[in-house]
Design a protein around this motif. Structure first.
Motif, PDB file in Angstrom:
ATOM      1  N   GLY A  15      -3.264  11.908   5.265  1.00  0.00           N
ATOM      2  CA  GLY A  15      -3.126  10.985   4.141  1.00  0.00           C
ATOM      3  C   GLY A  15      -3.918   9.716   4.362  1.00  0.00           C
ATOM      4  N   ARG A  16      -3.884   8.865   3.344  1.00  0.00           N
ATOM      5  CA  ARG A  16      -4.546   7.567   3.465  1.00  0.00           C
ATOM      6  C   ARG A  16      -3.781   6.546   2.632  1.00  0.00           C
ATOM      7  NH1 ARG A  16     -10.100   9.061   0.241  1.00  0.00           N
ATOM      8  NH2 ARG A  16      -9.655  11.112   1.000  1.00  0.00           N
ATOM      9  N   GLU A  17      -3.775   5.345   3.129  1.00  0.00           N
ATOM     10  CA  GLU A  17      -3.107   4.264   2.418  1.00  0.00           C
ATOM     11  C   GLU A  17      -4.073   3.665   1.410  1.00  0.00           C
ATOM     12  OE1 GLU A  17      -1.430   1.517   5.216  1.00  0.00           O
ATOM     13  OE2 GLU A  17       0.252   2.845   5.611  1.00  0.00           O
ATOM     14  N   ILE A  18      -3.600   3.542   0.179  1.00  0.00           N
ATOM     15  CA  ILE A  18      -4.441   3.020  -0.898  1.00  0.00           C
ATOM     16  C   ILE A  18      -3.634   2.007  -1.691  1.00  0.00           C
ATOM     17  CG2 ILE A  18      -5.737   3.584  -2.991  1.00  0.00           C
ATOM     18  CD1 ILE A  18      -6.151   6.399  -1.791  1.00  0.00           C
ATOM     19  N   ASP A  19      -4.260   0.902  -1.962  1.00  0.00           N
ATOM     20  CA  ASP A  19      -3.668  -0.143  -2.784  1.00  0.00           C
ATOM     21  C   ASP A  19      -4.344  -0.120  -4.148  1.00  0.00           C
ATOM     22  OD1 ASP A  19      -2.033  -2.274  -3.385  1.00  0.00           O
ATOM     23  OD2 ASP A  19      -3.377  -3.772  -2.519  1.00  0.00           O
ATOM     24  N   GLY A  20      -3.611  -0.314  -5.197  1.00  0.00           N
ATOM     25  CA  GLY A  20      -4.219  -0.385  -6.525  1.00  0.00           C
ATOM     26  C   GLY A  20      -3.729   0.674  -7.489  1.00  0.00           C
ATOM     27  N   GLY A  21      -2.759   1.447  -7.087  1.00  0.00           N
ATOM     28  CA  GLY A  21      -2.178   2.412  -8.002  1.00  0.00           C
ATOM     29  C   GLY A  21      -3.029   3.652  -8.202  1.00  0.00           C
TER      30      GLY A  21
ATOM     31  N   MET B  80       0.844  -1.178   0.000  1.00  0.00           N
ATOM     32  CA  MET B  80       0.000   0.000   0.000  1.00  0.00           C
ATOM     33  C   MET B  80       0.889   1.241   0.000  1.00  0.00           C
ATOM     34  SD  MET B  80      -3.322  -0.204   2.190  1.00  0.00           S
ATOM     35  CE  MET B  80      -4.552  -1.424   1.979  1.00  0.00           C
ATOM     36  N   ALA B  81       0.363   2.255  -0.654  1.00  0.00           N
ATOM     37  CA  ALA B  81       1.086   3.525  -0.705  1.00  0.00           C
ATOM     38  C   ALA B  81       0.259   4.596  -0.010  1.00  0.00           C
ATOM     39  CB  ALA B  81       1.345   3.912  -2.153  1.00  0.00           C
ATOM     40  N   LEU B  82       0.954   5.594   0.513  1.00  0.00           N
ATOM     41  CA  LEU B  82       0.304   6.687   1.220  1.00  0.00           C
ATOM     42  C   LEU B  82       0.113   7.857   0.268  1.00  0.00           C
ATOM     43  CD1 LEU B  82      -0.679   7.726   4.014  1.00  0.00           C
ATOM     44  CD2 LEU B  82       1.646   8.594   4.362  1.00  0.00           C
ATOM     45  N   TYR B  83      -1.124   8.395   0.228  1.00  0.00           N
ATOM     46  CA  TYR B  83      -1.457   9.529  -0.628  1.00  0.00           C
ATOM     47  C   TYR B  83      -2.151  10.599   0.210  1.00  0.00           C
ATOM     48  CZ  TYR B  83      -0.538   6.370  -4.498  1.00  0.00           C
ATOM     49  OH  TYR B  83       0.055   5.491  -5.362  1.00  0.00           O
ATOM     50  N   PHE B  84      -1.900  11.853  -0.147  1.00  0.00           N
ATOM     51  CA  PHE B  84      -2.500  13.002   0.515  1.00  0.00           C
ATOM     52  C   PHE B  84      -3.410  13.700  -0.474  1.00  0.00           C
ATOM     53  CE2 PHE B  84       1.460  12.018   2.548  1.00  0.00           C
ATOM     54  CZ  PHE B  84       1.191  12.146   3.896  1.00  0.00           C
ATOM     55  N   PHE B  85      -4.659  13.943  -0.078  1.00  0.00           N
ATOM     56  CA  PHE B  85      -5.667  14.567  -0.933  1.00  0.00           C
ATOM     57  C   PHE B  85      -5.838  16.029  -0.507  1.00  0.00           C
ATOM     58  CE2 PHE B  85      -8.070  10.964  -2.999  1.00  0.00           C
ATOM     59  CZ  PHE B  85      -7.173   9.977  -2.640  1.00  0.00           C
ATOM     60  N   ASP B  86      -5.019  16.914  -1.054  1.00  0.00           N
ATOM     61  CA  ASP B  86      -5.128  18.334  -0.755  1.00  0.00           C
ATOM     62  C   ASP B  86      -6.274  18.913  -1.573  1.00  0.00           C
ATOM     63  OD1 ASP B  86      -2.832  18.022   0.794  1.00  0.00           O
ATOM     64  OD2 ASP B  86      -1.504  18.798  -0.766  1.00  0.00           O
ATOM     65  N   MET B  87      -7.177  19.640  -0.912  1.00  0.00           N
ATOM     66  CA  MET B  87      -8.291  20.252  -1.626  1.00  0.00           C
ATOM     67  C   MET B  87      -7.917  21.693  -1.963  1.00  0.00           C
ATOM     68  SD  MET B  87     -12.346  20.455  -0.783  1.00  0.00           S
ATOM     69  CE  MET B  87     -12.040  21.140   0.818  1.00  0.00           C
ATOM     70  N   ILE B  88      -8.094  22.036  -3.226  1.00  0.00           N
ATOM     71  CA  ILE B  88      -7.727  23.360  -3.718  1.00  0.00           C
ATOM     72  C   ILE B  88      -8.996  24.074  -4.167  1.00  0.00           C
ATOM     73  CG2 ILE B  88      -6.279  24.619  -5.356  1.00  0.00           C
ATOM     74  CD1 ILE B  88      -4.698  22.705  -3.445  1.00  0.00           C
ATOM     75  N   ASP B  89      -9.223  25.263  -3.590  1.00  0.00           N
ATOM     76  CA  ASP B  89     -10.416  26.028  -3.960  1.00  0.00           C
ATOM     77  C   ASP B  89     -10.255  27.515  -3.693  1.00  0.00           C
ATOM     78  OD1 ASP B  89     -10.624  26.254  -1.210  1.00  0.00           O
ATOM     79  OD2 ASP B  89     -12.722  25.700  -1.133  1.00  0.00           O
ATOM     80  N   GLY B  90      -9.050  28.009  -3.624  1.00  0.00           N
ATOM     81  CA  GLY B  90      -8.819  29.402  -3.262  1.00  0.00           C
ATOM     82  C   GLY B  90      -8.461  29.531  -1.788  1.00  0.00           C
ATOM     83  N   HIS B  91      -8.953  28.600  -0.986  1.00  0.00           N
ATOM     84  CA  HIS B  91      -8.595  28.479   0.422  1.00  0.00           C
ATOM     85  C   HIS B  91      -8.123  27.042   0.591  1.00  0.00           C
ATOM     86  CE1 HIS B  91     -10.557  32.285   1.229  1.00  0.00           C
ATOM     87  NE2 HIS B  91     -11.604  31.837   0.555  1.00  0.00           N
ATOM     88  N   ASP B  92      -6.889  26.799   0.186  1.00  0.00           N
ATOM     89  CA  ASP B  92      -6.383  25.431   0.127  1.00  0.00           C
ATOM     90  C   ASP B  92      -6.481  24.732   1.480  1.00  0.00           C
ATOM     91  OD1 ASP B  92      -5.826  26.335  -2.370  1.00  0.00           O
ATOM     92  OD2 ASP B  92      -3.657  26.254  -2.166  1.00  0.00           O
ATOM     93  N   VAL B  93      -6.870  23.456   1.405  1.00  0.00           N
ATOM     94  CA  VAL B  93      -7.009  22.637   2.605  1.00  0.00           C
ATOM     95  C   VAL B  93      -6.082  21.428   2.449  1.00  0.00           C
ATOM     96  CG1 VAL B  93      -8.593  21.322   4.053  1.00  0.00           C
ATOM     97  CG2 VAL B  93      -9.431  23.347   2.814  1.00  0.00           C
ATOM     98  N   PRO B  94      -4.903  21.508   3.073  1.00  0.00           N
ATOM     99  CA  PRO B  94      -3.971  20.391   2.943  1.00  0.00           C
ATOM    100  C   PRO B  94      -4.427  19.178   3.756  1.00  0.00           C
ATOM    101  CG  PRO B  94      -3.046  22.066   4.386  1.00  0.00           C
ATOM    102  CD  PRO B  94      -4.350  22.602   3.862  1.00  0.00           C
ATOM    103  N   ASP B  95      -4.177  18.023   3.207  1.00  0.00           N
ATOM    104  CA  ASP B  95      -4.443  16.759   3.897  1.00  0.00           C
ATOM    105  C   ASP B  95      -3.185  16.431   4.692  1.00  0.00           C
ATOM    106  OD1 ASP B  95      -4.849  14.145   4.694  1.00  0.00           O
ATOM    107  OD2 ASP B  95      -5.240  13.370   2.689  1.00  0.00           O
ATOM    108  N   THR B  96      -3.267  16.506   6.001  1.00  0.00           N
ATOM    109  CA  THR B  96      -2.085  16.279   6.835  1.00  0.00           C
ATOM    110  C   THR B  96      -1.924  14.830   7.279  1.00  0.00           C
ATOM    111  OG1 THR B  96      -3.327  16.901   8.816  1.00  0.00           O
ATOM    112  CG2 THR B  96      -2.095  18.647   7.684  1.00  0.00           C
TER     113      THR B  96
END
Length: 93
Positions: free
Chosen positions: A19-25, A1-17
């Motif tokens: 992350g989540r582990e996801i398998d499957g590329g 599994m790899a760790l990914y961070f989903f930062d939301m961008i909308d003018g007031h960026d919301v960083p994902d501090t």
């Protein structure tokens, strides 16, 4: 599994501090981003907020952006940014 961070961008960026582990590329990562976007669009619509202009910038463990998913892709996949990039030039007319 790899760790990914989903930062939301909308003018007031919301960083994902966290992350989540996801398998499957990246295909699976993209699917999860689209699911999240659909949920956020629906939740926001219930209270009268338009979030369609938002996007996720998805980063890997080294914090490099590996994928961008626009919320609009969650409701109009045939008009998505990635679909436009891979277009064969057929205008549909």
């Amino acid at each position: 599994m790899a760790l990914y961070f989903f930062d939301m961008i909308d003018g007031h960026d919301v960083p994902d501090t966290e992350g989540r582990e996801i398998d499957g590329g990246l295909a699976r990562v993209r699917d999860e981003a689209l699911e999240d976007a659909r949920e956020m669009i629906a939740d926001a619509a219930r209270i009268g907020i338009d979030v369609i202009g938002r996007r996720f910038e998805i980063r890997d463990e080294q914090r490099n952006v590996v994928l961008t998913v626009h919320f609009a892709e969650a409701i109009e996949p045939e008009h998505s940014v990635s679909a436009e990039r891979s277009s064969t030039g057929h205008s549909g007319q």
